[in-house]
Design a protein around this motif. Structure first.
Motif, mmCIF file in Angstrom:
data_model
loop_
_atom_site.group_PDB
_atom_site.id
_atom_site.type_symbol
_atom_site.label_atom_id
_atom_site.label_comp_id
_atom_site.label_asym_id
_atom_site.label_seq_id
_atom_site.Cartn_x
_atom_site.Cartn_y
_atom_site.Cartn_z
ATOM 1 N N TYR A 131 -47.175 26.810 -51.826
ATOM 2 C CA TYR A 131 -46.900 26.413 -50.444
ATOM 3 C C TYR A 131 -45.898 25.256 -50.406
ATOM 4 C CZ TYR A 131 -47.837 24.383 -45.810
ATOM 5 O OH TYR A 131 -47.711 23.863 -44.550
ATOM 6 N N LEU A 132 -46.074 24.274 -51.265
ATOM 7 C CA LEU A 132 -45.169 23.120 -51.298
ATOM 8 C C LEU A 132 -43.774 23.496 -51.776
ATOM 9 C CD1 LEU A 132 -47.532 20.352 -52.753
ATOM 10 C CD2 LEU A 132 -46.697 20.559 -50.402
ATOM 11 N N ASN A 133 -43.658 24.619 -52.486
ATOM 12 C CA ASN A 133 -42.352 25.060 -52.966
ATOM 13 C C ASN A 133 -41.692 26.063 -52.028
ATOM 14 O OD1 ASN A 133 -41.487 23.978 -55.760
ATOM 15 N ND2 ASN A 133 -43.700 24.259 -55.935
ATOM 16 N N VAL A 134 -42.214 26.189 -50.823
ATOM 17 C CA VAL A 134 -41.479 26.858 -49.757
ATOM 18 C C VAL A 134 -40.590 25.791 -49.132
ATOM 19 C CG1 VAL A 134 -41.634 28.068 -47.552
ATOM 20 C CG2 VAL A 134 -43.286 28.555 -49.375
ATOM 21 N N PHE A 155 -45.529 20.304 -62.348
ATOM 22 C CA PHE A 155 -44.379 19.633 -62.954
ATOM 23 C C PHE A 155 -43.088 19.998 -62.215
ATOM 24 C CE2 PHE A 155 -40.977 19.827 -66.242
ATOM 25 C CZ PHE A 155 -40.865 18.462 -66.481
ATOM 26 N N MET A 156 -42.906 21.282 -61.940
ATOM 27 C CA MET A 156 -41.713 21.729 -61.218
ATOM 28 C C MET A 156 -41.646 21.116 -59.824
ATOM 29 S SD MET A 156 -41.763 25.785 -62.253
ATOM 30 C CE MET A 156 -40.581 26.207 -60.980
ATOM 31 N N THR A 157 -42.795 21.035 -59.155
ATOM 32 C CA THR A 157 -42.839 20.502 -57.797
ATOM 33 C C THR A 157 -42.453 19.026 -57.785
ATOM 34 O OG1 THR A 157 -44.594 22.064 -57.247
ATOM 35 C CG2 THR A 157 -44.278 20.202 -55.750
ATOM 36 N N LEU A 158 -43.002 18.248 -58.713
ATOM 37 C CA LEU A 158 -42.641 16.833 -58.800
ATOM 38 C C LEU A 158 -41.154 16.664 -59.086
ATOM 39 C CD1 LEU A 158 -45.583 15.127 -60.746
ATOM 40 C CD2 LEU A 158 -44.920 14.771 -58.377
ATOM 41 N N PHE A 159 -40.635 17.465 -60.003
ATOM 42 C CA PHE A 159 -39.218 17.367 -60.352
ATOM 43 C C PHE A 159 -38.352 17.690 -59.134
ATOM 44 C CE2 PHE A 159 -35.143 18.714 -62.029
ATOM 45 C CZ PHE A 159 -34.915 17.811 -63.058
ATOM 46 N N ARG A 160 -38.691 18.746 -58.409
ATOM 47 C CA ARG A 160 -37.889 19.134 -57.241
ATOM 48 C C ARG A 160 -37.984 18.085 -56.134
ATOM 49 N NH1 ARG A 160 -38.076 21.728 -52.442
ATOM 50 N NH2 ARG A 160 -40.318 22.077 -52.450
ATOM 51 N N PHE A 161 -39.182 17.560 -55.899
ATOM 52 C CA PHE A 161 -39.335 16.527 -54.885
ATOM 53 C C PHE A 161 -38.529 15.278 -55.244
ATOM 54 C CE2 PHE A 161 -43.558 17.657 -52.590
ATOM 55 C CZ PHE A 161 -43.001 18.869 -52.215
ATOM 56 N N GLY A 162 -38.517 14.951 -56.532
ATOM 57 C CA GLY A 162 -37.778 13.772 -56.963
ATOM 58 C C GLY A 162 -36.276 13.955 -56.867
ATOM 59 N N GLY A 213 -34.976 13.898 -53.356
ATOM 60 C CA GLY A 213 -35.199 12.658 -52.633
ATOM 61 C C GLY A 213 -36.410 12.661 -51.733
ATOM 62 N N LYS A 214 -37.238 13.718 -51.798
ATOM 63 C CA LYS A 214 -38.447 13.755 -50.967
ATOM 64 C C LYS A 214 -39.497 12.763 -51.453
ATOM 65 C CE LYS A 214 -38.103 18.491 -49.222
ATOM 66 N NZ LYS A 214 -38.797 19.801 -49.085
ATOM 67 N N ARG A 215 -39.450 12.422 -52.724
ATOM 68 C CA ARG A 215 -40.353 11.427 -53.296
ATOM 69 C C ARG A 215 -39.538 10.430 -54.113
ATOM 70 N NH1 ARG A 215 -43.093 13.508 -50.184
ATOM 71 N NH2 ARG A 215 -45.210 14.330 -50.317
ATOM 72 N N LYS A 216 -39.857 9.162 -53.975
ATOM 73 C CA LYS A 216 -39.205 8.122 -54.754
ATOM 74 C C LYS A 216 -40.081 7.764 -55.946
ATOM 75 C CE LYS A 216 -35.790 7.744 -51.839
ATOM 76 N NZ LYS A 216 -34.435 8.197 -52.206
ATOM 77 N N PHE A 217 -39.520 7.814 -57.131
ATOM 78 C CA PHE A 217 -40.262 7.523 -58.350
ATOM 79 C C PHE A 217 -39.998 6.092 -58.804
ATOM 80 C CE2 PHE A 217 -40.167 12.267 -59.698
ATOM 81 C CZ PHE A 217 -41.156 12.535 -58.759
ATOM 82 N N GLY A 218 -41.067 5.439 -59.277
ATOM 83 C CA GLY A 218 -40.963 4.065 -59.739
ATOM 84 C C GLY A 218 -40.556 3.954 -61.191
ATOM 85 N N SER A 219 -40.737 2.763 -61.746
ATOM 86 C CA SER A 219 -40.274 2.474 -63.105
ATOM 87 C C SER A 219 -41.086 3.206 -64.167
ATOM 88 C CB SER A 219 -40.337 0.965 -63.361
ATOM 89 O OG SER A 219 -41.656 0.481 -63.135
ATOM 90 N N LEU A 220 -42.333 3.567 -63.843
ATOM 91 C CA LEU A 220 -43.169 4.261 -64.825
ATOM 92 C C LEU A 220 -42.899 5.766 -64.876
ATOM 93 C CD1 LEU A 220 -46.636 2.547 -64.155
ATOM 94 C CD2 LEU A 220 -45.039 2.087 -66.023
#
Length: 453
Positions: A99-102, A150-157, A160-167
């Motif tokens: 669903y999130l990858n629609v 993993f794919m969803t996090l990568f695509r969101f990042g 620009g849908k998600r901002k990733f921190g230093s970790l």
């Protein structure tokens, strides 16, 4: 419908999906390899001993260490009910990740989520192996959730849908290793997805790499490392050597190609046509230009990943239908993206038809669910009775005769019939059940000829 009502209905659908899978999981007994791994795990001297067992298996049998560590942990804990709850939660997780990858959707889109659930329930031709079998679920559904996450996090990042921190760099490196170490052809599809996304954003960014962040690099590196550990496991080569094949050389590759093509035609033709037709409809409705490309890109991307993941199986002599599970998930994502883009054209008739499809699928699900559930309950009862009988056998040396399953209760949601004992004690599952119960050679007879209970 108000936003609050849509949200409540969405989560009600999530709960229904969870409960539907939970009940079926509960009604599924340990099958086949579950018993073999159970006996192996029980010889571990401690929790950490199961990691030593998996280390040995890496060199002797298979490189799917992530999947089998998950399996061994559940078997070590020894609670089938715990696995049932977690498996139901993982099924729901897979559906939500799809669903999130629609790419273009409304918030709390009940119709879309219902459509996704219908595809997962009705079109997974190996669902008895990929969802409702402990070993198979760990190898396919659980690892599928890891890879889609993993794919969803990568695509969101990267979008620009998600901002990733230093970790993020370190965490995505670790997550990338896990996603790469899951399943040979599907993990390869994940790597291909990363490369395509990086290439697409490189072109979109004026052919400059200025958009690249450290976590993107570590994600790619981690995924490559995990995939390398998976495919280079010494145990894989022993299994390949044991797999006989009628042809050699180019003829063998041609035969494998034909088998894969036939499997796609037999099992995924309807979904594939749905994805292609959706591209055609969107093209006519939107016209040419960048707007069209943005709407059809996810459909084309996931159809391409479907083919790449499916035809990657040409590298092995034989592949079970469950081996296509990762390709199936990519195809579901393609069709779901196409479905939603067509609905968002805001044509009244289209919306009516789309809603009707989901409602009819829901009605069909309800009618079939009880009958299939009743058959699962009967199969579970047969397994329980046979288990109690084998445990009560006093003469541990003499041959034992046990009943096979009745032939009337087969359902696509159980692999029990495929993994049942056979008449001859030399059959591999008979042999391992004899070891499991600590009794003599096990002969199978039809249930109608059985009179002991």
């Amino acid at each position: 419908m108000t936003q609050k009502a849509r949200k409540n209905l969405f989560f009600a659908l999530v709960f229904i999906a969870f409960m539907a899978v939970l009940v079926y999981e509960y009604l599924t007994p340990y099958l086949s390899d579950d018993v073999i791994y159970y006996d192996d795990v029980k010889t571990a001297s401690s929790f950490w001993g199961i990691f030593a067992q998996e280390f040995a298996q890496y060199f002797s049998h298979t490189g799917r260490s992530v999947a089998h560590i998950i399996l061994r942990i559940f078997l070590y804990v020894g609670s089938k009910l715990l696995f049932d709850f977690v498996a139901a939660a993982v099924f729901v997780t897979v559906s939500l990740l799809i669903y999130l990858n629609v790419y273009n959707r409304n918030e709390y889109d009940v119709r879309l989520y219902g459509f996704i659930l219908a595809l997962l329930w009705f079109f997974d031709t190996a669902i008895s192996h990929t969802v409702f079998w402990m070993d198979g679920a760990c190898n396919y559904m659980f690892t599928g959730a890891i890879m889609l996450g993993f794919m969803t996090l990568f695509r969101f990042g990267i979008t620009g849908k998600r901002k990733f921190g230093s970790l993020a760099a370190g965490l995505m490196l670790f997550y990338g290793v896990l996603a790469g170490w899951c399943n040979e052809n599907t993990s390869g599809g994940v790597l291909l997805f990363l490369l395509i996304e990086l290439g697409y954003h490189f072109i979109k960014n004026g052919r400059k790499w200025t958009f690249v962040r450290p976590w993107m690099i570590t994600s790619l590196i981690g995924n490559i490392i995990g995939l390398a550990f998976l495919v280079m496991a010494p145990g894989n080569y022993g299994r390949l050597a044991a797999a006989g094949e009628e042809h050699t050389g180019l003829l063998a590759l041609a035969a494998r190609f034909l088998r894969i093509t036939n499997t796609i035609r037999e099992n995924y033709f309807v979904l594939l046509c749905a994805g292609i037709v959706s591209v055609i409809i969107i093209s006519y409705a939107v016209g040419k230009g960048a707007k069209l490309w943005e709407k059809v890109r996810p459909v084309i991307l996931f159809i391409f990943l479907f083919f790449a993941t499916a035809y990657a199986l040409i590298m092995v002599p034989f592949s079970e239908p469950r081996s296509y599970y990762g390709a199936f998930l990519f195809l579901v994502m393609a069709v779901s993206n196409g479905f939603e883009e067509i609905v968002l054209l805001k044509e009244k008739l289209v919306e009516i038809v789309a809603t009707a499809i989901v409602v009819v699928a829901g009605i069909l699900f309800v009618f079939n669910y009880f009958e299939d559930g009743a058959n699962l309950a009967r199969i579970r009862r047969e397994f329980r009775e046979r288990d109690e009988y084998c445990l009560a056998v006093e003469d541990k040396e003499s041959a034992v005769t046990v009943p096979m399953l009745r032939p009337d209760w087969e359902t696509r949601f159980s692999a029990a019939y495929e993994m049942d004992i056979q008449e001859e004690p030399t059959y591999w599952i008979n042999y391992f059940y004899s070891i499991h119960y600590g009794i003599g050679p096990m002969y199978g007879v039809s249930r109608e000829e059985w009179t002991e209970y």
